[in-house]
Scaffold this motif. Sequence first.
Motif, PDB file in Angstrom:
ATOM      1  N   THR A  33      66.456  -5.496  12.725  1.00 54.16           N
ATOM      2  CA  THR A  33      67.344  -5.405  11.439  1.00 54.16           C
ATOM      3  C   THR A  33      67.037  -6.944  11.259  1.00 54.16           C
ATOM      4  N   THR A  34      67.848  -7.898  11.949  1.00 52.63           N
ATOM      5  CA  THR A  34      66.934  -9.020  11.300  1.00 52.63           C
ATOM      6  C   THR A  34      66.089  -9.688  11.547  1.00 52.63           C
ATOM      7  N   LEU A  35      64.719  -8.539  12.686  1.00 49.02           N
ATOM      8  CA  LEU A  35      62.888  -8.719  11.158  1.00 49.02           C
ATOM      9  C   LEU A  35      63.291  -9.024  10.160  1.00 49.02           C
ATOM     10  N   VAL A  36      63.753  -7.257   9.411  1.00 45.95           N
ATOM     11  CA  VAL A  36      63.675  -7.051   8.664  1.00 45.95           C
ATOM     12  C   VAL A  36      64.417  -8.189   7.472  1.00 45.95           C
ATOM     13  N   PHE A  37      65.545  -7.714   7.538  1.00 48.60           N
ATOM     14  CA  PHE A  37      65.979  -8.810   6.522  1.00 48.60           C
ATOM     15  C   PHE A  37      65.043 -10.534   6.541  1.00 48.60           C
ATOM     16  N   PHE A  38      64.942 -11.395   7.542  1.00 51.42           N
ATOM     17  CA  PHE A  38      64.362 -12.321   8.061  1.00 51.42           C
ATOM     18  C   PHE A  38      63.159 -12.490   7.356  1.00 51.42           C
ATOM     19  N   ALA A  39      62.179 -11.722   8.034  1.00 50.43           N
ATOM     20  CA  ALA A  39      60.611 -11.530   7.272  1.00 50.43           C
ATOM     21  C   ALA A  39      61.377 -11.063   5.653  1.00 50.43           C
ATOM     22  N   GLY A  40      62.128 -10.522   5.219  1.00 50.16           N
ATOM     23  CA  GLY A  40      61.763 -10.250   3.615  1.00 50.16           C
ATOM     24  C   GLY A  40      62.765 -11.581   2.805  1.00 50.16           C
ATOM     25  N   GLY A  41      63.259 -12.552   3.446  1.00 46.96           N
ATOM     26  CA  GLY A  41      64.073 -13.319   2.807  1.00 46.96           C
ATOM     27  C   GLY A  41      65.199 -13.218   2.900  1.00 46.96           C
ATOM     28  N   GLN A  42      65.976 -11.969   3.390  1.00 45.93           N
ATOM     29  CA  GLN A  42      67.142 -11.667   2.798  1.00 45.93           C
ATOM     30  C   GLN A  42      67.923 -11.403   3.853  1.00 45.93           C
ATOM     31  N   ALA A  43      69.431 -11.876   2.989  1.00 40.89           N
ATOM     32  CA  ALA A  43      70.631 -11.188   4.648  1.00 40.89           C
ATOM     33  C   ALA A  43      71.400 -10.279   3.626  1.00 40.89           C
ATOM     34  N   GLY A  44      71.609  -9.246   4.209  1.00 43.86           N
ATOM     35  CA  GLY A  44      73.060  -8.310   3.307  1.00 43.86           C
ATOM     36  C   GLY A  44      73.866  -7.666   4.299  1.00 43.86           C
ATOM     37  N   ALA A  45      74.594  -6.757   3.981  1.00 40.61           N
ATOM     38  CA  ALA A  45      76.229  -5.737   5.086  1.00 40.61           C
ATOM     39  C   ALA A  45      75.587  -5.456   5.824  1.00 40.61           C
ATOM     40  N   LEU A  46      74.418  -5.164   5.375  1.00 44.12           N
ATOM     41  CA  LEU A  46      73.849  -4.673   6.739  1.00 44.12           C
ATOM     42  C   LEU A  46      73.746  -5.252   8.594  1.00 44.12           C
ATOM     43  N   LEU A  47      73.605  -6.052   8.009  1.00 48.60           N
ATOM     44  CA  LEU A  47      72.730  -6.883   9.038  1.00 48.60           C
ATOM     45  C   LEU A  47      74.267  -7.075  10.189  1.00 48.60           C
ATOM     46  N   ALA A  48      75.255  -8.218   8.742  1.00 47.06           N
ATOM     47  CA  ALA A  48      76.369  -8.174   9.597  1.00 47.06           C
ATOM     48  C   ALA A  48      77.014  -7.188  10.522  1.00 47.06           C
ATOM     49  N   LEU A  49      76.823  -5.991   9.814  1.00 48.47           N
ATOM     50  CA  LEU A  49      77.419  -4.461  10.662  1.00 48.47           C
ATOM     51  C   LEU A  49      76.579  -4.902  12.010  1.00 48.47           C
ATOM     52  N   GLU A  50      76.211  -4.531  11.659  1.00 46.42           N
ATOM     53  CA  GLU A  50      75.261  -5.142  13.288  1.00 46.42           C
ATOM     54  C   GLU A  50      75.771  -5.303  14.371  1.00 46.42           C
TER      55      GLU A  50
ATOM     56  N   ALA B 253      75.930   8.034  -1.001  1.00 46.09           N
ATOM     57  CA  ALA B 253      75.143   7.854  -2.224  1.00 46.09           C
ATOM     58  C   ALA B 253      75.683   6.572  -2.404  1.00 46.09           C
ATOM     59  N   ASP B 254      74.226   6.029  -3.257  1.00 52.67           N
ATOM     60  CA  ASP B 254      74.346   4.726  -3.793  1.00 52.67           C
ATOM     61  C   ASP B 254      75.376   3.265  -3.252  1.00 52.67           C
ATOM     62  N   ALA B 255      75.022   3.889  -1.975  1.00 57.76           N
ATOM     63  CA  ALA B 255      75.791   2.070  -0.746  1.00 57.76           C
ATOM     64  C   ALA B 255      74.430   1.512  -0.857  1.00 57.76           C
ATOM     65  N   GLY B 256      75.789   0.416  -0.991  1.00 57.96           N
ATOM     66  CA  GLY B 256      75.761  -0.770  -1.299  1.00 57.96           C
ATOM     67  C   GLY B 256      74.815  -1.338   0.005  1.00 57.96           C
ATOM     68  N   LEU B 257      75.416  -0.693   0.910  1.00 55.86           N
ATOM     69  CA  LEU B 257      74.838  -1.239   2.749  1.00 55.86           C
ATOM     70  C   LEU B 257      73.560  -1.882   2.466  1.00 55.86           C
ATOM     71  N   VAL B 258      72.175  -0.156   2.173  1.00 57.14           N
ATOM     72  CA  VAL B 258      71.145  -0.728   2.529  1.00 57.14           C
ATOM     73  C   VAL B 258      70.241  -1.673   1.291  1.00 57.14           C
ATOM     74  N   ASP B 259      70.636  -1.914  -0.318  1.00 55.94           N
ATOM     75  CA  ASP B 259      69.676  -1.988  -1.167  1.00 55.94           C
ATOM     76  C   ASP B 259      68.896  -3.535  -0.523  1.00 55.94           C
TER      77      ASP B 259
END
Length: 196
Positions: free
Chosen positions: A119-136, A43-49
Amino acid sequence: MISSRLYYASMMLFWVCYLSLLALVVTYAPQGGVSLAGLTLFADAGLVDTAVAAMHSIGLSPVGQSVVFGLLGGFSAGSAGLLLFAMIFYVFGQEREQHEARPLAQGAVACTALAAMLTTLVFFAGGQAGALLALEFGALGGLFLTVMSLGQSRIEPDVVADMGAGELEQVIADHAANHAAFSAQMASLSRHGIRP
């Protein structure tokens, strides 16, 4: 060698647990977690925010977001399953099964690569970078190194396959000679009978 098999078993078991947890996180964290035996997990995992924010900025609907998270969870779970079978084949199998462990591990790397690419496609298209990308990408790198080390390890040959042709023929000849001597003794006893 047993120590080599235990080493690869522990290494692959770590990645199986890692990928399984990653699949659970991307499956249940967007839904607010899951209740299990009175506990609320993921619950409330910051990994997917950050991923949710990236998909919002792209304009994906909640259904589209669920599909993306479902694909990520499916790729991670599939990778964990393939790696688990690779571990079982390599640790408990004979020579043939040990050879089949490497393609299964390569399939796990392919599934993880697909998850990392999505994950890379979603993050780069959305202009974000997060912990989920690093974990993948951490999982992808670790699995790639695991497959490379499996390719360099020495497969233990079966005992029968390791025997030379002369040794195998000698074993067969000794067995046939023992069987013939036993049969001759039994025939002799049955003809003469046991005298009081």
